[in-house]
Design a protein around this motif. Structure first.
Motif, PDB file in Angstrom:
ATOM      1  N   VAL A 243       7.231  26.963  -4.997  1.00 11.10           N
ATOM      2  CA  VAL A 243       7.820  25.645  -5.301  1.00 11.10           C
ATOM      3  C   VAL A 243       9.163  25.806  -6.002  1.00 11.10           C
ATOM      4  CG1 VAL A 243       7.434  23.438  -6.460  1.00 11.10           C
ATOM      5  CG2 VAL A 243       5.494  24.764  -5.632  1.00 11.10           C
ATOM      6  N   ILE A 244      10.113  24.972  -5.637  1.00 10.46           N
ATOM      7  CA  ILE A 244      11.406  24.937  -6.331  1.00 10.46           C
ATOM      8  C   ILE A 244      11.258  23.953  -7.481  1.00 10.46           C
ATOM      9  CG2 ILE A 244      13.885  24.480  -6.102  1.00 10.46           C
ATOM     10  CD1 ILE A 244      13.411  24.710  -3.001  1.00 10.46           C
ATOM     11  N   LEU A 245      11.196  24.455  -8.699  1.00  9.34           N
ATOM     12  CA  LEU A 245      10.976  23.558  -9.855  1.00  9.34           C
ATOM     13  C   LEU A 245      12.291  23.115 -10.473  1.00  9.34           C
ATOM     14  CD1 LEU A 245       7.907  25.323 -11.489  1.00  9.34           C
ATOM     15  CD2 LEU A 245       7.904  23.199 -10.192  1.00  9.34           C
TER      16      LEU A 245
ATOM     17  N   ALA B 285       2.096  20.133   6.136  1.00  7.66           N
ATOM     18  CA  ALA B 285       2.724  19.913   4.826  1.00  7.66           C
ATOM     19  C   ALA B 285       1.716  20.163   3.700  1.00  7.66           C
ATOM     20  CB  ALA B 285       3.278  18.497   4.744  1.00  7.66           C
ATOM     21  N   GLY B 286       0.476  19.720   3.902  1.00  5.98           N
ATOM     22  CA  GLY B 286      -0.570  19.952   2.894  1.00  5.98           C
ATOM     23  C   GLY B 286      -0.767  21.439   2.664  1.00  5.98           C
TER      24      GLY B 286
ATOM     25  N   LEU C  17       0.094  12.067   2.072  1.00  9.92           N
ATOM     26  CA  LEU C  17       0.475  13.402   1.601  1.00  9.92           C
ATOM     27  C   LEU C  17       0.166  13.549   0.109  1.00  9.92           C
ATOM     28  CD1 LEU C  17       1.732  16.097   2.432  1.00  9.92           C
ATOM     29  CD2 LEU C  17       3.971  15.177   1.844  1.00  9.92           C
TER      30      LEU C  17
ATOM     31  N   LEU D 123      -3.441  14.293  -0.259  1.00 13.79           N
ATOM     32  CA  LEU D 123      -3.714  15.675   0.162  1.00 13.79           C
ATOM     33  C   LEU D 123      -3.241  16.677  -0.895  1.00 13.79           C
ATOM     34  CD1 LEU D 123      -4.934  16.947   2.730  1.00 13.79           C
ATOM     35  CD2 LEU D 123      -2.633  17.208   3.615  1.00 13.79           C
TER      36      LEU D 123
ATOM     37  N   GLU E 252      12.786  19.630   0.054  1.00 12.00           N
ATOM     38  CA  GLU E 252      13.192  19.352  -1.324  1.00 12.00           C
ATOM     39  C   GLU E 252      12.404  20.217  -2.311  1.00 12.00           C
ATOM     40  OE1 GLU E 252      15.475  16.871  -1.792  1.00 12.00           O
ATOM     41  OE2 GLU E 252      15.499  16.978  -3.991  1.00 12.00           O
ATOM     42  N   LEU E 253      11.160  20.527  -1.955  1.00 15.77           N
ATOM     43  CA  LEU E 253      10.261  21.136  -2.946  1.00 15.77           C
ATOM     44  C   LEU E 253       9.943  22.609  -2.729  1.00 15.77           C
ATOM     45  CD1 LEU E 253       7.621  18.249  -3.204  1.00 15.77           C
ATOM     46  CD2 LEU E 253       9.009  19.102  -5.092  1.00 15.77           C
ATOM     47  N   LEU E 254      10.066  23.090  -1.510  1.00 15.47           N
ATOM     48  CA  LEU E 254       9.492  24.410  -1.213  1.00 15.47           C
ATOM     49  C   LEU E 254      10.493  25.400  -0.620  1.00 15.47           C
ATOM     50  CD1 LEU E 254       6.240  23.120   0.549  1.00 15.47           C
ATOM     51  CD2 LEU E 254       6.467  23.772  -1.847  1.00 15.47           C
TER      52      LEU E 254
ATOM     53  N   VAL F 245       8.959  12.674   7.328  1.00 12.83           N
ATOM     54  CA  VAL F 245       8.907  12.635   5.863  1.00 12.83           C
ATOM     55  C   VAL F 245       8.292  13.923   5.302  1.00 12.83           C
ATOM     56  CG1 VAL F 245       6.686  11.397   5.763  1.00 12.83           C
ATOM     57  CG2 VAL F 245       8.295  11.194   3.865  1.00 12.83           C
ATOM     58  N   TYR F 246       7.354  14.507   6.040  1.00  9.06           N
ATOM     59  CA  TYR F 246       6.716  15.750   5.586  1.00  9.06           C
ATOM     60  C   TYR F 246       7.747  16.880   5.488  1.00  9.06           C
ATOM     61  CZ  TYR F 246       2.812  12.949   7.185  1.00  9.06           C
ATOM     62  OH  TYR F 246       1.937  11.924   7.381  1.00  9.06           O
TER      63      TYR F 246
ATOM     64  N   LEU G  32       1.347  16.191   8.732  1.00 12.55           N
ATOM     65  CA  LEU G  32       0.629  16.029   7.460  1.00 12.55           C
ATOM     66  C   LEU G  32      -0.157  17.293   7.113  1.00 12.55           C
ATOM     67  CD1 LEU G  32      -0.488  14.247   5.106  1.00 12.55           C
ATOM     68  CD2 LEU G  32      -2.255  13.461   6.690  1.00 12.55           C
TER      69      LEU G  32
ATOM     70  N   ARG H 146      10.993  16.437   5.140  1.00 10.66           N
ATOM     71  CA  ARG H 146      11.994  16.087   4.117  1.00 10.66           C
ATOM     72  C   ARG H 146      11.515  16.461   2.714  1.00 10.66           C
ATOM     73  NH1 ARG H 146      12.231  10.954   7.010  1.00 10.66           N
ATOM     74  NH2 ARG H 146      11.564   9.793   5.177  1.00 10.66           N
ATOM     75  N   VAL H 147      10.265  16.107   2.377  1.00 15.62           N
ATOM     76  CA  VAL H 147       9.810  16.421   1.007  1.00 15.62           C
ATOM     77  C   VAL H 147       9.601  17.928   0.832  1.00 15.62           C
ATOM     78  CG1 VAL H 147       8.795  14.171   0.523  1.00 15.62           C
ATOM     79  CG2 VAL H 147       7.373  15.935   1.476  1.00 15.62           C
TER      80      VAL H 147
ATOM     81  N   LEU I 168       2.335  22.898   0.818  1.00 14.05           N
ATOM     82  CA  LEU I 168       2.371  22.530  -0.606  1.00 14.05           C
ATOM     83  C   LEU I 168       1.358  23.357  -1.401  1.00 14.05           C
ATOM     84  CD1 LEU I 168       2.705  18.656  -0.259  1.00 14.05           C
ATOM     85  CD2 LEU I 168       4.376  20.149  -1.346  1.00 14.05           C
ATOM     86  N   ALA I 169       0.257  23.707  -0.753  1.00 14.31           N
ATOM     87  CA  ALA I 169      -0.780  24.475  -1.453  1.00 14.31           C
ATOM     88  C   ALA I 169      -0.409  25.948  -1.581  1.00 14.31           C
ATOM     89  CB  ALA I 169      -2.106  24.326  -0.707  1.00 14.31           C
TER      90      ALA I 169
ATOM     91  N   TYR J  90       5.104  15.520  -7.837  1.00 13.21           N
ATOM     92  CA  TYR J  90       4.623  16.848  -7.445  1.00 13.21           C
ATOM     93  C   TYR J  90       5.183  17.922  -8.375  1.00 13.21           C
ATOM     94  CZ  TYR J  90       3.148  20.769  -4.639  1.00 13.21           C
ATOM     95  OH  TYR J  90       2.546  21.930  -4.236  1.00 13.21           O
ATOM     96  N   ARG J  91       6.468  17.774  -8.710  1.00 16.07           N
ATOM     97  CA  ARG J  91       7.087  18.752  -9.630  1.00 16.07           C
ATOM     98  C   ARG J  91       6.371  18.696 -10.993  1.00 16.07           C
ATOM     99  NH1 ARG J  91      12.756  18.180  -7.509  1.00 16.07           N
ATOM    100  NH2 ARG J  91      12.982  20.051  -6.238  1.00 16.07           N
TER     101      ARG J  91
ATOM    102  N   GLU K 264       9.554   8.760  -1.247  1.00 15.11           N
ATOM    103  CA  GLU K 264       9.762  10.218  -1.288  1.00 15.11           C
ATOM    104  C   GLU K 264      10.172  10.672  -2.678  1.00 15.11           C
ATOM    105  OE1 GLU K 264      12.011   9.891   2.726  1.00 15.11           O
ATOM    106  OE2 GLU K 264      12.422  11.839   1.818  1.00 15.11           O
TER     107      GLU K 264
ATOM    108  N   VAL L 164       8.320  13.502  -4.921  1.00 16.02           N
ATOM    109  CA  VAL L 164       8.957  14.762  -5.357  1.00 16.02           C
ATOM    110  C   VAL L 164       8.835  14.912  -6.875  1.00 16.02           C
ATOM    111  CG1 VAL L 164      11.196  15.942  -5.567  1.00 16.02           C
ATOM    112  CG2 VAL L 164      10.506  14.944  -3.377  1.00 16.02           C
TER     113      VAL L 164
END
Lengths: 272, 300
Positions: free
Chosen positions: B298-300, B289-290, A241, A244, B273-275, B266-267, B286, B269-270, B293-294, A261-262, A254, A258
């Motif tokens: 995003v939660i900063l 998730a890719g 990931l 990618l 956390e992030l989106l 895991v995809y 996968l 889970r992350v 993410l693109a 990525y942030r 993980e 995280v």
């Protein structure tokens, strides 16, 4: 700690299962990976002394393994077998766990304390009177791990420790490996679960057709995707990931992902 | 003449092969002999022809027992107390013998070492053993055994002794022996636990191909990323009860599966956390998730 030089091995005297292996194994926790039949289990059986090298030399703590029998090395190297049915043979869980420590002449009181501590670590302390053959595959595997932990050896080798483990079982095994590392023991494993390798091991050795194809730190090895493919191995999910998502550094967990990525997105958006 | 309404849709299109129930489990309850607790407690689900169903949950949640219930080993071999109904390919398990069910439902056990007969000297003979027991003609046995060995990438070991194989190779041999029997439903209890990652992907690819040909696949698996990637639906079990039955995306997005002892992929889970998901559904693979993410906020 373990030195292997010019090691060759064949079961039938014709086709070589291991061919010219040269490795120095230091204190780093080490995972041995590669495709089925690559020679991984044969290699650790030689380290354990269960098989004798066809040619070449294995030294442990500077001593040639050929100079002592497997029984004499048992107090130094413990090994958890791939198939629990090859390891267990006693009538109760406690007897099974006590067998190893007593066999290496540990005092009975210490052996019992070690056995109970090990059974607690794997979550089987309430099953001391159970017949090992009545346990499910996951618990049988955990019992085998406890039996080796109770021997308190300098080196602990696992062969496929994560077979049949659920999420909780995996966490238990990860904690055991972390504790062994803190105690200064050399931990090695043969395993196919790359997520587990990424999280718990510092060094990775890739076997392919009886030879060492790649050897290095975990983050380095998991970026060598073309070489890994030759050994039928894919990088851990989180590493895939990361690639990618265009992360610049290799993230093995993980949390690392995280964070990285942030950082990347903040940089792109100009946010501090 | 009675019309089979399952095969003709409202527009009159022939839906042959679609929507045919291959597995129907209704209010299944089961208790092992000498046990006081139910191993399976009011389980209901259905699987259609060509569907891939994953059973997940903690050890002891009932996954393997449910597999045995689909093959008739529960209750015919294990005995015990049994209630409810299990129908496989139109056959009621309770009123059919194990040998009758075995023609329709194949199973690969969790530990491949326990599946090897020990009576055969070569991998080839081991894979052909079940076919011989079906009384098939010699030519048919050879054709099927050859194809299964090739599909599982173990044809080069065909002359070796079964117990000389590595754990992973033995697992493939067990799957080959079962696939060669050409059942209508295949049940695999942790089919790839001892396989290298590529071997594991190849087994799942083979299962994908077989399901595309109409085979219904049921499997248990602890590798959640694999279940989410390959299965059409997932049944979560906890203490013998069915907690959820849904598609991977719906299940891992909407439910707190951790409470049932199951971590999402895991995809997922992350990305949680992030989106911020635009439609409330998180990725489970996968590729998804890719993509997320693109493109997602995003939660900063």
């Amino acid at each position: 700690m373990i030195s292997v030089s010019r090691l060759h091995f064949s079961y039938d005297g014709k086709s070589e299962v291991l061919s010219d292996i040269n490795i120095d194994i230091d204190q780093r926790s080490t995972a041995i990976i590669g495709q089925n039949g690559a020679g991984k289990t044969t290699f650790i059986k030689i380290l354990k002394g269960l098989l004798k090298p066809g040619s070449g030399k294995v030294t442990i703590l500077g001593e040639d393994t050929a100079k002592r029998s497997a029984a004499q090395w048992a107090g130094v190297i413990g090994m958890v077998f791939q198939n629990p049915n090859d390891q267990i043979f006693k009538k109760t869980v406690l007897e099974e766990t006590l067998f190893g420590p007593l066999n290496i002449k540990m005092m009975p009181k210490a052996a019992r304390e070690n056995a109970m501590e090990a059974l607690s670590a794997v979550g089987l302390a309430d099953k001391t009177d159970s017949n090992p053959y009545d346990l499910n595959l996951s618990d049988k595997k955990l019992l085998c791990i406890a039996s080796v932990l109770a021997m308190n050896t300098r080196v602990v080798i696992f062969d496929e420790p994560t077979i049949a483990q659920d999420w909780q079982g995996m966490e238990r095994i990860k904690n055991i490996i972390k504790a062994l590392k803190v105690q200064g023991k050399l931990v090695m494993t043969v395993v196919h679960d790359m997520d587990f390798v990424a999280e718990c091991f510092e060094r990775v050795i890739v076997f392919n057709e009886g030879k060492v194809l790649l050897d290095g730190s975990t983050d380095y090895v998991f970026t060598q995707t073309d070489i890994l493919r030759r050994a039928c191995v894919s990088p851990p999910h989180i590493v895939q990931l990361g690639a990618l998502a265009g992360l610049r550094r290799v993230c093995l967990t993980e949390d690392e992902f995280v964070l990285a990525y942030r950082e990347k997105r903040c940089e792109e958006l100009g946010v501090s | 003449m009675m019309l089979d309404v399952r095969r003709i849709n409202a527009c009159g299109l022939n839906l042959e092969g679609c929507g045919v129930k291959k597995i129907i489990v209704e209010h299944l309850k089961y208790r092992y002999p000498q046990s006081t607790e139910l191993a399976l407690n009011d389980i209901s689900f259905e699987a259609e022809e060509g569907e891939k169903i994953g059973f997940i949950g903690c050890n002891g949640s009932g996954k393997s027992t449910l597999c045995q219930a689909l093959t008739g080993l529960v209750p015919h071999f294990y005995r015990g107390a049994y209630g409810g109904h299990v129908t496989v390919d139109g056959m009621e398990v309770m009123s059919s013998s194990i040998s009758e069910i075995a023609v329709k439902v194949g199973i690969v056990f969790q530990n491949p070492f326990t599946q090897v007969t020990g009576a055969k000297e070569t991998v080839y003979d081991e894979v052909a053993f079940g076919l011989e027991n079906l009384g098939l003609p010699r030519g048919e046995i050879i054709t099927r055994a050859d194809a299964a060995l090739k599909l599982l990438r173990i044809d080069r070991f065909k002359d070796q002794a079964p117990f000389s194989l590595s754990g992973g190779q033995m697992q493939r041999m067990a799957i080959a022996g079962m696939i060669a029997m050409r059942p209508r439903i295949i049940v695999l209890d942790e089919p790839t636990s001892q396989l290298d990652p590529q071997g594991s992907d190849e087994v799942y690819q083979a299962l994908d191909d077989l399901s595309a040909q109409g085979l219904t696949v049921v499997l248990t698996e602890h590798k959640i990323e694999k279940v989410a990637r390959y299965c059409d639906k997932i049944l979560i079990l906890q203490n013998g009860r069915s907690m959820a039955f849904d598609t991977p995306a719906q299940l891992f997005s909407a439910k707190n599966t951790e409470a049932w002892g199951v971590r999402p992929p895991v995809y997922t889970r992350v990305c949680r956390e992030l989106l911020r998901p635009p439609a409330g559904v998180y990725p489970v693979t996968l590729a998804e998730a890719g993509e997320a993410l693109a493109n997602w906020e995003v939660i900063l």
